[in-house]
Design an enzyme around this catalytic site. Sequence first.
Site, PDB file in Angstrom:
ATOM      1  N   MET A 135      10.015  49.779 -37.207  1.00 37.87           N
ATOM      2  CA  MET A 135      10.741  50.984 -37.616  1.00 37.87           C
ATOM      3  C   MET A 135      12.038  50.570 -38.326  1.00 37.87           C
ATOM      4  O   MET A 135      12.980  51.344 -38.423  1.00 37.87           O
ATOM      5  CB  MET A 135      11.032  51.862 -36.399  1.00 37.87           C
ATOM      6  N   GLY A 136      12.059  49.333 -38.803  1.00 41.06           N
ATOM      7  CA  GLY A 136      13.213  48.875 -39.569  1.00 41.06           C
ATOM      8  C   GLY A 136      14.366  48.455 -38.680  1.00 41.06           C
ATOM      9  O   GLY A 136      14.190  48.213 -37.484  1.00 41.06           O
ATOM     10  N   HIS A 189      11.993  40.766 -34.922  1.00 46.09           N
ATOM     11  CA  HIS A 189      11.023  41.149 -35.966  1.00 46.09           C
ATOM     12  C   HIS A 189      10.692  39.943 -36.851  1.00 46.09           C
ATOM     13  O   HIS A 189       9.553  39.762 -37.267  1.00 46.09           O
ATOM     14  CB  HIS A 189      11.602  42.251 -36.867  1.00 46.09           C
ATOM     15  N   GLY A 241       5.885  42.904 -30.341  1.00 47.29           N
ATOM     16  CA  GLY A 241       6.770  42.190 -29.414  1.00 47.29           C
ATOM     17  C   GLY A 241       6.538  42.605 -27.966  1.00 47.29           C
ATOM     18  O   GLY A 241       6.204  43.756 -27.682  1.00 47.29           O
ATOM     19  N   GLU A 242       6.765  41.645 -27.076  1.00 45.94           N
ATOM     20  CA  GLU A 242       6.571  41.931 -25.642  1.00 45.94           C
ATOM     21  C   GLU A 242       7.728  42.725 -25.038  1.00 45.94           C
ATOM     22  O   GLU A 242       7.648  43.128 -23.887  1.00 45.94           O
ATOM     23  CB  GLU A 242       6.390  40.619 -24.867  1.00 45.94           C
ATOM     24  N   ASP A 261       8.382  45.634 -25.859  1.00 43.13           N
ATOM     25  CA  ASP A 261       7.643  46.877 -25.624  1.00 43.13           C
ATOM     26  C   ASP A 261       6.282  46.501 -25.046  1.00 43.13           C
ATOM     27  O   ASP A 261       5.241  46.692 -25.698  1.00 43.13           O
ATOM     28  CB  ASP A 261       7.493  47.647 -26.939  1.00 43.13           C
TER      29      ASP A 261
HETATM   30  O1  PAF Z   1       7.690  49.185 -31.798  1.00 42.59           O
HETATM   31  C1  PAF Z   1       7.974  49.897 -32.779  1.00 42.59           C
HETATM   32  O2  PAF Z   1       8.913  49.630 -33.523  1.00 42.59           O
HETATM   33  C2  PAF Z   1       7.162  51.137 -33.030  1.00 42.59           C
HETATM   34  O3  PAF Z   1       6.782  51.747 -31.847  1.00 42.59           O
HETATM   35  C3  PAF Z   1       5.939  50.888 -33.948  1.00 42.59           C
HETATM   36  C4  PAF Z   1       4.946  49.966 -33.298  1.00 42.59           C
HETATM   37  C5  PAF Z   1       6.412  50.288 -35.265  1.00 42.59           C
HETATM   38  C6  PAF Z   1       5.242  52.200 -34.245  1.00 42.59           C
HETATM   39  O4  PAF Z   1       6.063  53.094 -34.900  1.00 42.59           O
END
Ligand code: PAF
Length: 291
Positions: free
Chosen positions: A38-39, A45, A158-159, A161
């Site tokens: 989501m930037g 990332h 990523g872990e 989440d």
């Molecule tokens: O983890 C995130 O940033 C978001 O939940 C994802 C996987 C990009 C979905 O919008």
Amino acid sequence: MLLNFCYSMNIFHFKKDLQESINALKSKKCTIGLVPTMGALHQGHLSLTKKGLDQTDFVVVSIFVNPTQFDNPKDLQKYPRTLESDMDLLQTLSHDKIIVYAPSVEDLYGNDVSSTHFDYDGLEHEMEGRFRTGHFDGVGTIVKRLFEIVNPDNAYFGEKDFQQLMIIKKLVEKYHIPVKVIGCSIHREKDGLAMSSRNVRLSPERRESAPFIYKTLVEAKTRFKTQSGAKITKWIAQQFSKHDLLELEYFIIADIKTLKTVKRKSGKKQYRGFIAVYADQIRLIDNIALN
Ligand code: PAF
């Protein structure tokens, strides 16, 4: 595979153009990795993208703040949007192997900005699913759509989440989506705070206190050797009740397969401690492997 042609770093705003480019690469037998984001990109990332670059020929990084996964309109509105600096960061990894997809809401949702309901065999009812209504329907909707558009060989999550990672694996299994889902370990700041796009919103005072979250997780891991899940959970609640700047939403010790709270520890199962904390209005999550 090694490529004998050059491709400069590209950004696409429309899925039609992205797909044209991906199809051209696929016709040359190139493999594609996908890093959905989501930037407000950070080193976490970048590590997903780097892994993708090591394992596939090209990596598509999608940058899209997905409205259907937010249950709090203020959180959606305040989510950082930093496309230019995101591009700069990605360029530090590669100029020619990364493709950015930064669509509008319309390109992904048309004029129906709603999510599909998914059954993830109960994984969706725990933790984040309990505290953020509809969140995993929104995540499933967007990730499934991105898989359909990009048709990647591998996808990287990523872990931090961890529940999301398990849910995506379930989605792929249930819908027979031909993609390998790869989980990557949590990236932390030097002081232990898990990297998150939300960290930039923390006030200096709260930023300074936020490493307390990881500190308690590390202590929970030590206690897990000798104490019950219930006892550790109580101890964590006590620690946060004494803290002025951080408010505990939940701490749960769960079996990593079912994500159900541990009742009685089993030597055959793997457990993680999962935590969600509010620092003012900013919600931070983290987790730790306990055994
Ligand atoms: O983890 C995130 O940033 C978001 O939940 C994802 C996987 C990009 C979905 O919008």
